[in-house]
Design a protein around this motif. Structure first.
Motif, mmCIF file in Angstrom:
data_model
loop_
_atom_site.group_PDB
_atom_site.id
_atom_site.type_symbol
_atom_site.label_atom_id
_atom_site.label_comp_id
_atom_site.label_asym_id
_atom_site.label_seq_id
_atom_site.Cartn_x
_atom_site.Cartn_y
_atom_site.Cartn_z
ATOM 1 N N PRO A 103 1.018 -1.268 -0.033
ATOM 2 C CA PRO A 103 -0.073 -0.238 -0.004
ATOM 3 C C PRO A 103 0.988 1.194 0.093
ATOM 4 C CG PRO A 103 -0.169 -1.150 2.275
ATOM 5 C CD PRO A 103 0.596 -2.088 1.140
ATOM 6 N N PHE A 104 0.366 2.414 -0.691
ATOM 7 C CA PHE A 104 1.030 3.537 -0.945
ATOM 8 C C PHE A 104 2.478 3.385 -1.916
ATOM 9 C CE2 PHE A 104 -0.381 3.346 3.836
ATOM 10 C CZ PHE A 104 -1.475 3.923 3.468
ATOM 11 N N HIS A 106 2.999 1.424 -4.369
ATOM 12 C CA HIS A 106 2.628 1.545 -5.938
ATOM 13 C C HIS A 106 1.894 2.462 -6.506
ATOM 14 C CE1 HIS A 106 -1.071 -0.684 -4.293
ATOM 15 N NE2 HIS A 106 -1.772 0.123 -5.213
ATOM 16 N N THR A 107 1.584 3.300 -5.590
ATOM 17 C CA THR A 107 0.852 4.481 -6.184
ATOM 18 C C THR A 107 1.564 5.741 -6.338
ATOM 19 O OG1 THR A 107 0.153 5.318 -3.953
ATOM 20 C CG2 THR A 107 -1.396 3.429 -4.804
ATOM 21 N N VAL A 108 2.648 5.756 -5.954
ATOM 22 C CA VAL A 108 3.528 7.011 -6.422
ATOM 23 C C VAL A 108 4.319 7.034 -7.406
ATOM 24 C CG1 VAL A 108 3.755 7.026 -3.678
ATOM 25 C CG2 VAL A 108 5.464 6.147 -4.764
ATOM 26 N N ARG A 112 4.097 3.705 -9.822
ATOM 27 C CA ARG A 112 3.034 3.765 -10.265
ATOM 28 C C ARG A 112 2.685 3.281 -12.128
ATOM 29 N NH1 ARG A 112 1.258 8.497 -8.719
ATOM 30 N NH2 ARG A 112 1.987 9.585 -10.472
ATOM 31 N N GLN A 113 3.622 3.947 -12.874
ATOM 32 C CA GLN A 113 3.490 3.801 -14.241
ATOM 33 C C GLN A 113 3.749 2.225 -14.483
ATOM 34 O OE1 GLN A 113 6.077 5.323 -12.680
ATOM 35 N NE2 GLN A 113 7.771 5.345 -13.651
ATOM 36 N N VAL A 116 -0.072 0.559 -14.283
ATOM 37 C CA VAL A 116 -1.223 1.169 -14.820
ATOM 38 C C VAL A 116 -1.789 0.078 -15.720
ATOM 39 C CG1 VAL A 116 -2.255 3.008 -16.544
ATOM 40 C CG2 VAL A 116 -0.294 3.513 -14.703
ATOM 41 N N PHE A 121 -3.156 -5.456 -7.875
ATOM 42 C CA PHE A 121 -3.349 -5.259 -6.293
ATOM 43 C C PHE A 121 -4.750 -5.396 -6.042
ATOM 44 C CE2 PHE A 121 0.051 -2.612 -8.219
ATOM 45 C CZ PHE A 121 1.101 -3.323 -7.567
ATOM 46 N N THR A 122 -5.481 -6.190 -6.897
ATOM 47 C CA THR A 122 -6.808 -6.558 -6.604
ATOM 48 C C THR A 122 -7.169 -7.795 -6.941
ATOM 49 O OG1 THR A 122 -7.611 -5.489 -8.702
ATOM 50 C CG2 THR A 122 -7.670 -3.948 -6.802
ATOM 51 N N SER A 284 -3.475 -3.892 3.956
ATOM 52 C CA SER A 284 -2.279 -4.069 3.378
ATOM 53 C C SER A 284 -2.294 -5.152 2.284
ATOM 54 C CB SER A 284 -1.105 -4.023 3.940
ATOM 55 O OG SER A 284 -1.018 -2.937 5.112
#
Length: 353
Positions: A103-104, A106-108, A112-113, A116, A121-122, A284
């Motif tokens: 968490p956090f 893979h989003t920065v 992140r790129q 996409v 993660f789901t 997480s």
């Protein structure tokens, strides 16, 4: 200002070109620690202060973002020469409940790129695939950045210890160096701390006791961070609270650790049989687990992973957990893990037995 590269300020890692140590937070923390030490010395020499002191110095790095003055990045080889994890994929037969989705992280920017348009993660069926592993070049970049940030903090610790020596505190001051969690750096495809794996729970724990550890010593005995309090209490001649009973809700003060002082006198003696850790899910972790009931709304703690680490093995059991009563349901098993640590080469075992 200063120049940053190769990623910008919204990225997860960068070298701060043109920055001195004390232009970033950890250097400022170190400088403040030096100031406090100087004040303590003056209180002793000029005002006759004789009371012992307790001083806590907390550094941020290598917490994300991995930022440090560029000179620390320059201490490491180029990115393409940085070693990658021996095991890039999850252990064979790893239960989905054990997986963390970083968490956090893979989003920065800078991470992140790469993900996409994926369901890494789901969707549990995708999580363990090559597509959902950090690319090699990004892994090398992030590892080099982590090492650089760690070296930056190491330098700040050195400044504090050098000041202690300069002021004469080294002869009568106990020092404890510890970290609150591990970091997996791509080992088994994981990044961060949000697991019960060896790399997520193994931390630095070092003590310097004047007149006792002067020649250096180390032990392979199992110790835990909950041992710090009773250890310092014994070393300073203070009473430690009682050991917590099995049900301690109504006990005002107690500890679950034990003093490690006996290990100073015999580092190979029989010691703890095990150490323990735990981490909750779906906190997480994956949002859903195949063939299992949905996680209830309103809590990140409906399943708990309990880990026991002996000198040979790491065993984790994931069971249903009532976050209101903090009671585990050992009949509601979501997954089990057993790893062999009998040989150093197996410290990151690649198979869940």
């Amino acid at each position: 200002e200063g120049r940053y590269g190769p990623m910008n300020r919204t990225s997860i890692a960068w070298a701060a070109e043109g920055f001195e140590d004390n232009q970033l937070p950890d250097g400022q923390i170190a400088d403040n620690a030096l100031k406090v030490l100087q004040e303590l010395k003056e209180n002793r020499t000029e005002h006759g202060e004789t009371r012992p002191f307790f001083m806590a110095v907390g550094f941020h790095k290598p917490h994300i973002p991995f930022i440090a003055p560029k000179k620390y990045f320059d201490m490491y080889p180029p990115q393409e020469q940085i070693a990658v994890p021996k095991h890039r994929f999850p252990p064979t037969d790893l239960p989905y409940i054990a997986w963390s989705v970083w968490p956090f992280f893979h989003t920065v920017g800078g991470v992140r790129q790469y993900f996409v348009g994926t369901e890494c993660f789901t969707n549990a069926t995708q999580a363990y695939t090559e597509r959902c592993m950090m690319p090699i070049n990004a892994t090398q970049y992030l590892r080099r950045s982590y090492y650089s940030a760690m070296t930056y903090t190491d330098a700040q610790v050195g400044k504090v210890l050098a000041k202690m020596n300069e002021l004469g505190f080294d002869n009568d001051t106990i020092v404890v160096l510890w970290g609150d969690h591990g970091w997996q750096l791509g080992e088994h495809g994981e990044w961060g701390k949000y697991t019960n794996f060896e790399d997520g729970t193994h931390v630095p724990f070092m003590l310097r006791v004047p007149g006792v550890t002067d020649d250096g010593m180390r032990t392979n005995a199992l110790v835990e961070l909950i041992d710090i309090y009773p250890t310092l209490a014994e070393l300073t001649g203070l009473p430690a609270p009682q050991l917590c009973p099995p049900m301690s809700q109504n006990v005002s003060t107690c500890v679950e650790g034990i003093s490690a002082v006996p290990l100073f006198h015999n580092t190979t003696q029989q010691w703890k049989d095990a150490s323990f850790s735990q981490y909750a899910r779906p906190l997480s972790g994956l949002a859903s687990i195949p063939d299992r009931r949905p996680f209830p709304k309103g809590t990140d703690e409906s399943v708990m992973g309990y880990t026991i680490r002996t000198d040979k093995y790491r065993y984790t059991e994931w069971v249903g957990f009532n976050h209101t009563t903090a009671v585990a349901d050992w009949t509601d098993v979501w997954g089990r893990e057993l790893y062999d640590h009998t040989q150093p080469a197996q410290i990151f075992d690649d198979e869940n037995a």
